[in-house]
Scaffold this motif. Structure first.
Motif, short mmCIF file in Angstrom:
data_model
loop_
_atom_site.label_atom_id
_atom_site.label_comp_id
_atom_site.label_asym_id
_atom_site.label_seq_id
_atom_site.Cartn_x
_atom_site.Cartn_y
_atom_site.Cartn_z
N LEU A 106 0.84 -1.21 0.00
CA LEU A 106 0.00 0.00 0.00
C LEU A 106 0.87 1.25 0.00
O LEU A 106 0.62 2.21 -0.76
N ARG A 110 1.16 4.10 -3.07
CA ARG A 110 0.75 5.49 -2.84
C ARG A 110 1.91 6.47 -2.93
O ARG A 110 1.74 7.58 -3.46
N TRP A 138 -5.20 9.81 -4.76
CA TRP A 138 -5.59 8.62 -3.99
C TRP A 138 -6.92 8.88 -3.33
O TRP A 138 -7.12 9.97 -2.79
N TYR A 226 -6.38 0.32 -5.55
CA TYR A 226 -7.10 0.63 -4.31
C TYR A 226 -7.97 -0.55 -3.88
O TYR A 226 -7.93 -0.97 -2.72
N THR A 229 -5.69 -3.60 -2.64
CA THR A 229 -5.07 -3.41 -1.33
C THR A 229 -6.13 -3.32 -0.23
O THR A 229 -5.94 -3.84 0.87
N PHE A 230 -7.25 -2.68 -0.53
CA PHE A 230 -8.33 -2.55 0.46
C PHE A 230 -8.84 -3.92 0.89
O PHE A 230 -8.92 -4.24 2.08
N VAL A 289 -5.90 2.87 5.78
CA VAL A 289 -6.79 2.45 4.71
C VAL A 289 -8.03 3.32 4.62
O VAL A 289 -8.45 3.71 3.53
#
Length: 292
Positions: A106, A110, A138, A226, A229-230, A289
């Motif tokens: 993550l 980013r 992001w 996104y 990773t979420f 997150v």
């Protein structure tokens, strides 16, 4: 057969050979094959996953039973207790490294990958040649807009509620631990049961959050960097909460049957350590997150 190795006055219990590690590895392999196939929309993937999961549940049930019988029969002394504590410390350390890898992914996405694709720093040529017009922002599903437009889950709704639930569960299991050391079994069962209930409540709200994300926000595992990773971070955390809740329920049953006393209760302590670890990981998830 089980045996003891003696060195001077020290006696150390060595369990008999067990088939459960072998069976468990097959069950875990089957489960992961099912998960991977299911995610890739293979028709038989779902059924392989459920078959592997059932195998894993049966394996853990039988394996836990063997360990519990060894414990209540008095085979574990102080040396074994120290070995268990060292093993649990290393296990939790391995879990820390497991989540560190996903938090690292993550962070890299980013702080490095998206800025480069957006033309910042060393990524000027990357942006000019490959993704002109893409600006770093992001949350993002990348310059290819993989998965289409999506919305994020507000941090101050269900995620905040789940944070409060897990923090409260950390308090209730601590109260239960103090009750065990004080020999107050009724208080122990009440607060440990409350911890199990809070774990189940957390999982219920997370399931509601996932359903809302998939059906109303178009936020899925396929929503670019996104989404991946979420769901990887929150999903694996949810799996750990599930396992922790099951272990807490088993410990509650053992407490109800009088398996622990104020001096010998490492089984309880091990689960409590694991649960506190789950709490700490969620705080990191909530911050990096949902909030940031």
């Amino acid at each position: 057969m089980a045996q003891t190795h003696s060195t001077d006055a020290n006696i150390y219990f060595v369990p008999h050979s067990s088939k459960w590690p072998f069976v468990g590895s097959i069950a875990l392999f089957t489960t992961m094959i099912g998960v991977a196939s299911w995610l890739n929309e293979t028709g038989w993937g779902k059924w392989v996953f459920f078959a592997g999961a059932l195998m894993m549940i049966a394996t853990l049930f039988m394996w836990f039973g063997d360990v519990i019988r060894e414990s209540v029969s008095g085979n574990y002394n102080k040396q074994v207790d120290v070995s268990f504590r060292m093993g649990m410390v290393w296990f939790i350390f391995s879990e820390v490294m497991f989540f560190a890898a996903f938090f690292g992914a993550l962070f890299y996405a980013r702080q490095f990958a998206l800025p480069w694709l957006g033309g910042n720093g060393d990524g000027v040529m990357t942006n000019d040649l490959l993704w002109q017009g893409f600006s770093n922002a992001w949350p993002s599903n990348g310059p290819g807009s993989i998965g289409g437009h999506f919305q994020t889950i507000p941090a101050w709704g269900l995620p905040l509620i789940n944070t409060l639930i897990l923090l409260t569960s950390g308090v209730t299991i601590t109260i239960a631990h103090h009750a065990l050391k004080a020999g107050e079994r009724g208080k122990l069962l009440f607060w440990l049961g409350a911890t199990v209930l809070l774990g189940c409540t957390f999982l219920y709200f997370q399931a509601e959050e996932y359903i809302h994300a998939y059906h109303e926000l178009n936020l899925t595992l396929g929503s670019g960097i996104y989404g991946s990773t979420f769901f990887m971070l929150t999903g694996f955390h949810g799996a750990h909460v599930t396992l922790g809740t099951i272990m807490l329920a088993i410990i509650w049953l053992r407490c109800a049957r009088g398996h622990f006393d104020k001096d010998n209760h490492f089984g309880f302590e091990a689960v409590a350590w694991y649960w506190h670890f789950v709490d700490v990981v969620w705080l990191g998830l909530f911050l990096f997150v949902y909030v940031l």
